[in-house]
Scaffold this motif. Structure first.
Motif, PDB file in Angstrom:
ATOM      1  N   ARG A 149       0.839  -1.191   0.000  1.00  0.00           N
ATOM      2  CA  ARG A 149       0.000   0.000   0.000  1.00  0.00           C
ATOM      3  C   ARG A 149       0.875   1.243   0.000  1.00  0.00           C
ATOM      4  N   PRO A 150       0.410   2.308  -0.655  1.00  0.00           N
ATOM      5  CA  PRO A 150       1.206   3.541  -0.664  1.00  0.00           C
ATOM      6  C   PRO A 150       1.196   4.234   0.701  1.00  0.00           C
ATOM      7  N   LEU A 151       2.315   4.830   1.056  1.00  0.00           N
ATOM      8  CA  LEU A 151       2.444   5.573   2.319  1.00  0.00           C
ATOM      9  C   LEU A 151       3.346   6.772   2.089  1.00  0.00           C
ATOM     10  N   TRP A 152       2.922   7.922   2.623  1.00  0.00           N
ATOM     11  CA  TRP A 152       3.769   9.108   2.593  1.00  0.00           C
ATOM     12  C   TRP A 152       4.519   9.199   3.916  1.00  0.00           C
ATOM     13  N   VAL A 153       5.845   9.179   3.854  1.00  0.00           N
ATOM     14  CA  VAL A 153       6.691   9.331   5.039  1.00  0.00           C
ATOM     15  C   VAL A 153       7.337  10.708   4.970  1.00  0.00           C
ATOM     16  N   GLU A 154       6.857  11.599   5.793  1.00  0.00           N
ATOM     17  CA  GLU A 154       7.361  12.978   5.835  1.00  0.00           C
ATOM     18  C   GLU A 154       8.810  13.009   6.305  1.00  0.00           C
ATOM     19  N   SER A 155       9.099  12.219   7.341  1.00  0.00           N
ATOM     20  CA  SER A 155      10.461  12.143   7.863  1.00  0.00           C
ATOM     21  C   SER A 155      10.652  10.820   8.604  1.00  0.00           C
ATOM     22  N   LEU A 156      11.874  10.342   8.597  1.00  0.00           N
ATOM     23  CA  LEU A 156      12.246   9.144   9.352  1.00  0.00           C
ATOM     24  C   LEU A 156      13.681   9.358   9.789  1.00  0.00           C
ATOM     25  N   ASP A 157      13.870   9.598  11.088  1.00  0.00           N
ATOM     26  CA  ASP A 157      15.162  10.044  11.587  1.00  0.00           C
ATOM     27  C   ASP A 157      15.761   9.108  12.624  1.00  0.00           C
ATOM     28  N   PHE A 158      17.066   8.977  12.550  1.00  0.00           N
ATOM     29  CA  PHE A 158      17.856   8.253  13.549  1.00  0.00           C
ATOM     30  C   PHE A 158      17.922   9.122  14.805  1.00  0.00           C
ATOM     31  N   VAL A 159      17.514   8.561  15.949  1.00  0.00           N
ATOM     32  CA  VAL A 159      17.497   9.326  17.204  1.00  0.00           C
ATOM     33  C   VAL A 159      18.631   8.894  18.124  1.00  0.00           C
ATOM     34  N   ALA A 160      18.771   7.576  18.322  1.00  0.00           N
ATOM     35  CA  ALA A 160      19.787   7.101  19.265  1.00  0.00           C
ATOM     36  C   ALA A 160      20.111   5.640  18.987  1.00  0.00           C
ATOM     37  N   ARG A 161      21.268   5.189  19.514  1.00  0.00           N
ATOM     38  CA  ARG A 161      21.679   3.776  19.441  1.00  0.00           C
ATOM     39  C   ARG A 161      22.029   3.350  20.865  1.00  0.00           C
ATOM     40  N   PRO A 162      21.010   2.956  21.654  1.00  0.00           N
ATOM     41  CA  PRO A 162      21.255   2.599  23.052  1.00  0.00           C
ATOM     42  C   PRO A 162      22.292   1.491  23.229  1.00  0.00           C
ATOM     43  N   ASP A 163      22.287   0.518  22.307  1.00  0.00           N
ATOM     44  CA  ASP A 163      23.272  -0.560  22.327  1.00  0.00           C
ATOM     45  C   ASP A 163      23.348  -1.146  20.924  1.00  0.00           C
ATOM     46  N   ARG A 164      24.213  -2.116  20.719  1.00  0.00           N
ATOM     47  CA  ARG A 164      24.434  -2.650  19.363  1.00  0.00           C
ATOM     48  C   ARG A 164      23.201  -3.348  18.802  1.00  0.00           C
ATOM     49  N   ASP A 165      22.296  -3.772  19.684  1.00  0.00           N
ATOM     50  CA  ASP A 165      21.101  -4.495  19.244  1.00  0.00           C
ATOM     51  C   ASP A 165      19.875  -3.599  19.044  1.00  0.00           C
ATOM     52  N   THR A 166      20.001  -2.321  19.376  1.00  0.00           N
ATOM     53  CA  THR A 166      18.816  -1.459  19.419  1.00  0.00           C
ATOM     54  C   THR A 166      19.077  -0.116  18.757  1.00  0.00           C
ATOM     55  N   VAL A 167      18.091   0.341  17.975  1.00  0.00           N
ATOM     56  CA  VAL A 167      18.146   1.682  17.386  1.00  0.00           C
ATOM     57  C   VAL A 167      16.810   2.376  17.639  1.00  0.00           C
ATOM     58  N   GLU A 168      16.880   3.634  18.023  1.00  0.00           N
ATOM     59  CA  GLU A 168      15.665   4.418  18.268  1.00  0.00           C
ATOM     60  C   GLU A 168      15.452   5.379  17.105  1.00  0.00           C
ATOM     61  N   LEU A 169      14.213   5.402  16.594  1.00  0.00           N
ATOM     62  CA  LEU A 169      13.874   6.204  15.429  1.00  0.00           C
ATOM     63  C   LEU A 169      12.646   7.061  15.706  1.00  0.00           C
ATOM     64  N   GLU A 170      12.477   8.084  14.865  1.00  0.00           N
ATOM     65  CA  GLU A 170      11.287   8.929  14.934  1.00  0.00           C
ATOM     66  C   GLU A 170      10.756   9.101  13.513  1.00  0.00           C
ATOM     67  N   MET A 171       9.441   8.884  13.349  1.00  0.00           N
ATOM     68  CA  MET A 171       8.841   8.969  12.022  1.00  0.00           C
ATOM     69  C   MET A 171       7.597   9.839  12.042  1.00  0.00           C
ATOM     70  N   VAL A 172       7.454  10.662  11.014  1.00  0.00           N
ATOM     71  CA  VAL A 172       6.219  11.402  10.749  1.00  0.00           C
ATOM     72  C   VAL A 172       5.686  10.891   9.423  1.00  0.00           C
ATOM     73  N   CYS A 173       4.434  10.409   9.440  1.00  0.00           N
ATOM     74  CA  CYS A 173       3.892   9.813   8.220  1.00  0.00           C
ATOM     75  C   CYS A 173       2.412  10.125   8.072  1.00  0.00           C
ATOM     76  N   GLY A 174       1.879   9.771   6.916  1.00  0.00           N
ATOM     77  CA  GLY A 174       0.474   9.988   6.629  1.00  0.00           C
ATOM     78  C   GLY A 174      -0.388   8.813   7.031  1.00  0.00           C
ATOM     79  N   LYS A 175      -1.553   8.749   6.435  1.00  0.00           N
ATOM     80  CA  LYS A 175      -2.557   7.746   6.766  1.00  0.00           C
ATOM     81  C   LYS A 175      -2.101   6.340   6.389  1.00  0.00           C
TER      82      LYS A 175
END
Length: 303
Positions: A149-175
């Motif tokens: 399905r189509p999706l508009w992703v306004e932004s998808l940003d790397f926020v943090a890397r707490p450890d080698r197994d984990t990444v924290e992200l932030e996304m702004v998207c449409g419906k």
């Protein structure tokens, strides 16, 4: 059939949903607390997810599509190295990988998930397959070939890397965006697999999680005048549409579902807009040069 129980009360209630409850159960609790005749919500959150869940009461339910269409912001963590049946931590691990990408590799991979993208929903999702919900079929062990399905992703940003197994992200998207699909597909793109560890919706359209009530507050304030102080006008659901002002005669015509005279500024011919009269929403429709042709009419006389 008997009359549906509850009050004719209209407006929006912002809930900061905790983990472990369904969106439907939150709507039911809010409806009970306000003794409302009708309630709905603008955008499901998975039971494990937290954050803003905007609940519409009464006539505000007619504005739900406009909030559903609005941009939404999510903060989430992706656990690298494992794929699960549900694409989140609730599911069973079905595949693992020892590969771990660098921060630079993650940043580079995120570029492919911005803008207009195609996204396949999770197997455990509310998508309908031949009249049945995908999650019901998935629970029975079926593996479905779900269409992208189509999706508009306004932004998808790397926020943090707490450890080698984990990444924290932030996304702004449409419906229609599935954060779980982003985590799954990012893990595949990086060759290391991945699933959502936790997920929080910070805002949806005009509604903010930090302004939301907790379910404990809903219980404490239920059926009291104080609770109604937290009821936002239904017009909040129209924040992304331009406003036109109805004349007195136009407001009467619009309230009966007929085209009505309006005064508009900076509204294009044929553009969808909402008409107000004396500060209250009367209708939503198409602006046709001096008139609004209504598609939805609001009746808040009993609110």
């Amino acid at each position: 059939m008997g009359r549906k129980k509850g009050r004719d009360i209209s407006g929006w209630v912002v809930i900061d949903k905790p983990a472990g409850v369904t969106s439907t159960s939150v709507v039911g609790k809010v409806r009970w607390a306000f003794d409302a005749k009708k309630a709905g919500h603008a955008g499901t959150l998975d039971p494990a997810a937290t954050g803003v869940l905007a609940v519409a009461l009464g006539e505000a339910t007619k504005t739900v599509p406009y909030v559903t269409d609005a941009l939404k912001s999510y903060r989430f963590q992706v656990r690298l190295g494992a794929a699960t049946t549900t694409d989140d931590a609730e599911g069973k691990v079905i595949e693992t990988s020892e590969l771990r990408p660098t921060d630079v590799e993650i940043e580079e991979a995120l570029k492919a998930f911005r803008g207009d993208i195609e996204q396949v929903p999770p197997q455990f999702s509310a998508v309908k397959v031949e009249g049945e919900r995908a999650y019901d079929l998935a629970r029975e062990g079926e593996v479905m070939d779900l269409a992208a399905r189509p999706l508009w992703v306004e932004s998808l940003d790397f926020v943090a890397r707490p450890d080698r197994d984990t990444v924290e992200l932030e996304m702004v998207c449409g419906k229609g965006g599935y954060v779980r699909s982003i985590a799954r597909d990012l893990g595949r793109a990086l060759g290391c697999l991945g699933h959502v560890l936790w997920l929080r919706r910070d805002w949806a359209g005009p509604f903010r999680a930090e302004e939301g009530l907790s379910l404990d507050e809903i219980d404490r304030l239920a059926r009291t005048p104080e609770l109604e102080n937290h009821l936002l006008p239904l017009e909040y659901g129209l924040a992304d549409l331009p406003e036109v002002r109805a004349t007195a005669e136009g407001a009467v015509r619009l309230s009966h579902g007929n085209p009505g005279q309006v005064i508009a500024r900076d509204v294009e011919f044929g553009e969808e807009a909402w008409a107000s009269f004396e500060g209250r929403a009367v209708a939503v429709g198409r602006y046709m040069g001096g008139e609004l042709h209504p598609a939805r009419v609001f009746n808040t006389a009993g609110s």
